[in-house]
Design a protein around this motif. Sequence first.
Motif, short mmCIF file in Angstrom:
data_model
loop_
_atom_site.label_atom_id
_atom_site.label_comp_id
_atom_site.label_asym_id
_atom_site.label_seq_id
_atom_site.Cartn_x
_atom_site.Cartn_y
_atom_site.Cartn_z
N VAL A 111 9.75 1.64 6.70
CA VAL A 111 8.18 1.99 7.12
C VAL A 111 6.95 1.36 5.70
O VAL A 111 7.17 1.82 4.91
CB VAL A 111 7.85 3.18 7.33
N ILE A 112 6.53 0.46 6.44
CA ILE A 112 5.20 -1.05 5.11
C ILE A 112 3.63 -0.13 5.54
O ILE A 112 3.84 -0.19 6.43
CB ILE A 112 6.03 -2.35 5.40
N PHE A 113 3.33 0.15 4.53
CA PHE A 113 2.12 0.78 5.31
C PHE A 113 0.73 -0.25 4.80
O PHE A 113 0.94 -0.67 4.03
CB PHE A 113 1.90 2.05 4.51
N GLU A 114 -0.15 -0.47 5.50
CA GLU A 114 -1.22 -0.88 5.07
C GLU A 114 -2.42 -0.10 5.30
O GLU A 114 -3.01 0.13 6.94
CB GLU A 114 -1.46 -1.84 6.62
N ASP A 115 -2.66 0.40 4.38
CA ASP A 115 -3.82 1.39 4.19
C ASP A 115 -5.32 1.22 3.68
O ASP A 115 -5.25 -0.16 2.84
CB ASP A 115 -3.39 2.31 3.52
N LYS A 116 -6.37 0.92 4.83
CA LYS A 116 -7.30 0.14 4.90
C LYS A 116 -8.38 1.69 4.82
O LYS A 116 -9.47 1.54 6.36
CB LYS A 116 -7.49 -1.12 5.52
N ASP A 119 0.73 -0.90 -0.43
CA ASP A 119 0.02 0.06 0.13
C ASP A 119 0.34 1.36 -0.25
O ASP A 119 0.51 2.55 -0.53
CB ASP A 119 -1.11 0.16 1.17
N GLY A 120 1.74 1.53 0.66
CA GLY A 120 2.80 2.65 1.14
C GLY A 120 4.26 2.22 1.18
O GLY A 120 4.25 1.17 1.99
N LEU A 121 5.60 2.77 0.95
CA LEU A 121 6.68 2.12 1.95
C LEU A 121 7.35 3.73 2.16
O LEU A 121 7.19 4.86 1.27
CB LEU A 121 7.29 1.61 0.50
N GLN A 122 8.12 3.41 2.93
CA GLN A 122 8.51 5.08 3.93
C GLN A 122 9.91 4.72 4.11
O GLN A 122 10.48 3.29 4.12
CB GLN A 122 8.34 5.71 4.45
N LEU A 123 11.11 4.91 3.56
CA LEU A 123 12.81 4.58 3.63
C LEU A 123 12.91 5.43 4.78
O LEU A 123 13.39 7.01 4.66
CB LEU A 123 13.30 4.70 3.12
N GLU A 124 13.18 5.44 6.14
CA GLU A 124 14.21 6.36 6.89
C GLU A 124 15.28 6.22 7.09
O GLU A 124 16.21 5.85 7.38
CB GLU A 124 13.26 5.84 8.77
N ILE A 125 15.66 7.16 6.79
CA ILE A 125 17.34 7.82 6.50
C ILE A 125 18.14 8.36 7.73
O ILE A 125 17.49 8.73 8.48
CB ILE A 125 17.44 8.62 5.25
#
Length: 267
Positions: A131-136, A114-120
């Motif tokens: 960070v793996i998103f679960e959007d519902k 659903d989405g991904l975010q990389l923390e640098i």
Amino acid sequence: MTLILIPIAHDPLCHGSEWVVEDIDLLAERVARVALGQYRHVGHILDGLNVRPPKTSFEIGADALTKMKVDKKGNAWQRDGWIFQVISWIAANQQKQGAILKPPHPYHAHKGFDGLQLEIAEDGKSVKAIVIFEDKATSNPRGKITQQVWPDIVDLEAGARVAELTSETTAMLEAQQHAFPALDIDEAIESILWHEARHYRVSVTVSNEHKSEENRKALFAGFDTSAKGDLIKRRAETMHFDDLRGFMNDFAARVTQKINELAAAGV
């Protein structure tokens, strides 16, 4: 900002925020621009940059309008799910603090994350976490979480979809290499294979049933057993609706109007 993000902590279960719409018309315009393929422009605006909007056309507008349509049976869940994913992406942009976000999906029925975010890391040389998103978007958030989200996270913790995760992360890092020239992509990819580098952001629509702090916390019961480890791994986001279907129908109409206006103006 498009959304007001109210911090909420349910230590030691999870932490996160509640999303409240600050300006419904502005939110509709930004979702419309994402539908038009202008997510980079929206991202720049959310970063506080004063940039000129890209040009558009009736052809691009016509394609964007398909995202606001229900399916042939009149079912609106795919449309509403896509809208909610875009809102989730906007919320993540407002609090990313230098992180790298995967662009929002351009289609309804996308089978990827659903989405991904990389923390640098602050020095720009490594990735602290993915960070793996679960959007519902759902009228039954607890059922959706227990029947779908927790099993998905358990599988991811066990190493499922690691090839897909690695491929997605590689593409994100390569696309942003100019912004982080000191970052070793191969080393960063290797680091996300460790379980503790995987964090989860579960975002769901809620009604009055889960509006109180106690009931909101109960909604995410089991998060700590599905994603074991430190609190930082477990982010819980909610957006409240008195009437989810009514809101989405009205909001889709607003986005449709914005798409038509932008296409007609050519911007």
